[in-house]
Design a protein around this motif. Structure first.
Motif, PDB file in Angstrom:
ATOM      1  N   MET A  76      23.841  80.683  51.517  1.00 48.04           N
ATOM      2  CA  MET A  76      23.546  80.694  52.952  1.00 48.04           C
ATOM      3  C   MET A  76      24.854  80.646  53.750  1.00 48.04           C
ATOM      4  O   MET A  76      25.763  79.893  53.389  1.00 48.04           O
ATOM      5  CB  MET A  76      22.704  79.473  53.319  1.00 48.04           C
ATOM      6  CG  MET A  76      22.258  79.438  54.766  1.00 48.04           C
ATOM      7  SD  MET A  76      21.264  77.969  55.139  1.00 48.04           S
ATOM      8  CE  MET A  76      19.933  78.148  53.957  1.00 48.04           C
ATOM      9  N   PRO A  77      24.949  81.413  54.823  1.00 48.58           N
ATOM     10  CA  PRO A  77      26.166  81.346  55.643  1.00 48.58           C
ATOM     11  C   PRO A  77      26.380  79.935  56.196  1.00 48.58           C
ATOM     12  O   PRO A  77      25.420  79.254  56.564  1.00 48.58           O
ATOM     13  CB  PRO A  77      25.895  82.328  56.787  1.00 48.58           C
ATOM     14  CG  PRO A  77      24.786  83.198  56.342  1.00 48.58           C
ATOM     15  CD  PRO A  77      23.984  82.380  55.371  1.00 48.58           C
ATOM     16  N   HIS A  78      27.644  79.531  56.224  1.00 46.15           N
ATOM     17  CA  HIS A  78      27.973  78.212  56.758  1.00 46.15           C
ATOM     18  C   HIS A  78      29.447  78.166  57.152  1.00 46.15           C
ATOM     19  O   HIS A  78      30.212  79.069  56.853  1.00 46.15           O
ATOM     20  CB  HIS A  78      27.656  77.105  55.741  1.00 46.15           C
ATOM     21  CG  HIS A  78      28.458  77.208  54.489  1.00 46.15           C
ATOM     22  ND1 HIS A  78      28.107  78.053  53.455  1.00 46.15           N
ATOM     23  CD2 HIS A  78      29.595  76.590  54.108  1.00 46.15           C
ATOM     24  CE1 HIS A  78      28.996  77.935  52.485  1.00 46.15           C
ATOM     25  NE2 HIS A  78      29.915  77.065  52.865  1.00 46.15           N
ATOM     26  N   ILE A  79      29.801  77.077  57.825  1.00 46.78           N
ATOM     27  CA  ILE A  79      31.172  76.815  58.250  1.00 46.78           C
ATOM     28  C   ILE A  79      31.656  75.576  57.516  1.00 46.78           C
ATOM     29  O   ILE A  79      30.947  74.562  57.465  1.00 46.78           O
ATOM     30  CB  ILE A  79      31.250  76.540  59.768  1.00 46.78           C
ATOM     31  CG1 ILE A  79      30.605  77.664  60.571  1.00 46.78           C
ATOM     32  CG2 ILE A  79      32.696  76.310  60.198  1.00 46.78           C
ATOM     33  CD1 ILE A  79      30.366  77.307  62.037  1.00 46.78           C
ATOM     34  N   ASP A  80      32.846  75.648  56.950  1.00 51.63           N
ATOM     35  CA  ASP A  80      33.516  74.474  56.391  1.00 51.63           C
ATOM     36  C   ASP A  80      34.684  74.147  57.308  1.00 51.63           C
ATOM     37  O   ASP A  80      35.584  74.971  57.480  1.00 51.63           O
ATOM     38  CB  ASP A  80      34.040  74.733  54.983  1.00 51.63           C
ATOM     39  CG  ASP A  80      32.931  74.883  53.958  1.00 51.63           C
ATOM     40  OD1 ASP A  80      31.950  74.127  54.050  1.00 51.63           O
ATOM     41  OD2 ASP A  80      33.045  75.738  53.062  1.00 51.63           O
ATOM     42  N   ILE A  81      34.651  72.957  57.900  1.00 52.13           N
ATOM     43  CA  ILE A  81      35.763  72.475  58.717  1.00 52.13           C
ATOM     44  C   ILE A  81      36.626  71.643  57.795  1.00 52.13           C
ATOM     45  O   ILE A  81      36.155  70.650  57.228  1.00 52.13           O
ATOM     46  CB  ILE A  81      35.256  71.657  59.917  1.00 52.13           C
ATOM     47  CG1 ILE A  81      34.364  72.538  60.801  1.00 52.13           C
ATOM     48  CG2 ILE A  81      36.434  71.089  60.707  1.00 52.13           C
ATOM     49  CD1 ILE A  81      33.626  71.797  61.890  1.00 52.13           C
ATOM     50  N   LEU A  82      37.882  72.054  57.616  1.00 55.35           N
ATOM     51  CA  LEU A  82      38.759  71.440  56.630  1.00 55.35           C
ATOM     52  C   LEU A  82      39.748  70.477  57.269  1.00 55.35           C
ATOM     53  O   LEU A  82      40.229  70.705  58.376  1.00 55.35           O
ATOM     54  CB  LEU A  82      39.504  72.530  55.861  1.00 55.35           C
ATOM     55  CG  LEU A  82      38.604  73.581  55.212  1.00 55.35           C
ATOM     56  CD1 LEU A  82      39.446  74.690  54.601  1.00 55.35           C
ATOM     57  CD2 LEU A  82      37.683  72.971  54.190  1.00 55.35           C
ATOM     58  N   GLY A  83      40.059  69.421  56.535  1.00 53.04           N
ATOM     59  CA  GLY A  83      41.011  68.422  56.993  1.00 53.04           C
ATOM     60  C   GLY A  83      42.378  68.610  56.368  1.00 53.04           C
ATOM     61  O   GLY A  83      42.610  69.548  55.594  1.00 53.04           O
ATOM     62  N   PRO A  84      43.307  67.714  56.670  1.00 54.55           N
ATOM     63  CA  PRO A  84      44.697  67.833  56.224  1.00 54.55           C
ATOM     64  C   PRO A  84      44.889  67.864  54.710  1.00 54.55           C
ATOM     65  O   PRO A  84      45.887  68.391  54.234  1.00 54.55           O
ATOM     66  CB  PRO A  84      45.383  66.598  56.822  1.00 54.55           C
ATOM     67  CG  PRO A  84      44.529  66.218  57.967  1.00 54.55           C
ATOM     68  CD  PRO A  84      43.128  66.603  57.593  1.00 54.55           C
ATOM     69  N   ASP A  85      43.958  67.313  53.947  1.00 53.99           N
ATOM     70  CA  ASP A  85      44.065  67.353  52.491  1.00 53.99           C
ATOM     71  C   ASP A  85      43.205  68.462  51.902  1.00 53.99           C
ATOM     72  O   ASP A  85      42.824  68.403  50.729  1.00 53.99           O
ATOM     73  CB  ASP A  85      43.659  65.998  51.893  1.00 53.99           C
ATOM     74  CG  ASP A  85      44.659  64.906  52.222  1.00 53.99           C
ATOM     75  OD1 ASP A  85      45.869  65.209  52.290  1.00 53.99           O
ATOM     76  OD2 ASP A  85      44.235  63.757  52.426  1.00 53.99           O
ATOM     77  N   SER A  86      42.851  69.439  52.723  1.00 52.30           N
ATOM     78  CA  SER A  86      41.980  70.566  52.345  1.00 52.30           C
ATOM     79  C   SER A  86      40.564  70.126  51.993  1.00 52.30           C
ATOM     80  O   SER A  86      39.806  70.883  51.409  1.00 52.30           O
ATOM     81  CB  SER A  86      42.585  71.357  51.183  1.00 52.30           C
ATOM     82  OG  SER A  86      43.820  71.898  51.545  1.00 52.30           O
ATOM     83  N   GLU A  87      40.232  68.884  52.345  1.00 57.37           N
ATOM     84  CA  GLU A  87      38.875  68.401  52.107  1.00 57.37           C
ATOM     85  C   GLU A  87      37.944  68.947  53.182  1.00 57.37           C
ATOM     86  O   GLU A  87      38.369  69.228  54.290  1.00 57.37           O
ATOM     87  CB  GLU A  87      38.824  66.864  52.099  1.00 57.37           C
ATOM     88  CG  GLU A  87      38.850  66.194  53.465  1.00 57.37           C
ATOM     89  CD  GLU A  87      40.208  66.057  54.142  1.00 57.37           C
ATOM     90  OE1 GLU A  87      40.282  65.323  55.148  1.00 57.37           O
ATOM     91  OE2 GLU A  87      41.192  66.679  53.698  1.00 57.37           O
ATOM     92  N   THR A  88      36.676  69.116  52.822  1.00 55.72           N
ATOM     93  CA  THR A  88      35.689  69.560  53.794  1.00 55.72           C
ATOM     94  C   THR A  88      35.280  68.349  54.629  1.00 55.72           C
ATOM     95  O   THR A  88      34.666  67.421  54.119  1.00 55.72           O
ATOM     96  CB  THR A  88      34.460  70.178  53.099  1.00 55.72           C
ATOM     97  OG1 THR A  88      34.897  71.296  52.327  1.00 55.72           O
ATOM     98  CG2 THR A  88      33.435  70.638  54.117  1.00 55.72           C
TER      99      THR A  88
END
Length: 107
Positions: free
Chosen positions: A54-66
């Motif tokens: 399913m289409p989605h958005i991953d907003i990533l943080g400074p450690d490349s974590e979602t």
């Protein structure tokens, strides 16, 4: 399965990477990444994709974590791909500033 990828340069520090696959003209999967340069390092901070079915958005943080996943369940892959490119073009400066703030808080 035809595949295509390209990069859209927004300015000297910011760009959009687009990858997609089609079968018989139907978009089967895609990835759209917002990539920026911070402290001379290329960083992915936002990703739209069709993984997990399913289409989605991953907003990533400074450690490349979602940090957050936002499902786009009402959108087709094609609609989500077009939305992703438009959304990043309109809001990339805000996304970059938010990421920089998160990075500062982490230090």
């Amino acid at each position: 399965m035809p595949e295509r990828n390209y990069r859209v340069i927004l300015d000297e520090e910011n760009s959009i990477f687009v990858y997609f696959e089609t079968i018989q003209g139907t978009l089967t999967s895609f990835v759209v990444k917002f990539i920026t340069i911070i402290d001379d390092e290329e960083v992915e901070i936002l990703r739209f994709d069709s993984a997990h079915g399913m289409p989605h958005i991953d907003i990533l943080g400074p450690d490349s974590e979602t940090k957050q996943k936002i499902w786009l369940s009402s959108m087709s892959n094609e609609d989500a791909l077009n939305y992703a490119k438009k959304n990043i073009k309109e809001h990339y400066q805000q996304y970059r500033e938010r990421f920089i703030q998160w990075k500062k808080q982490k230090q």
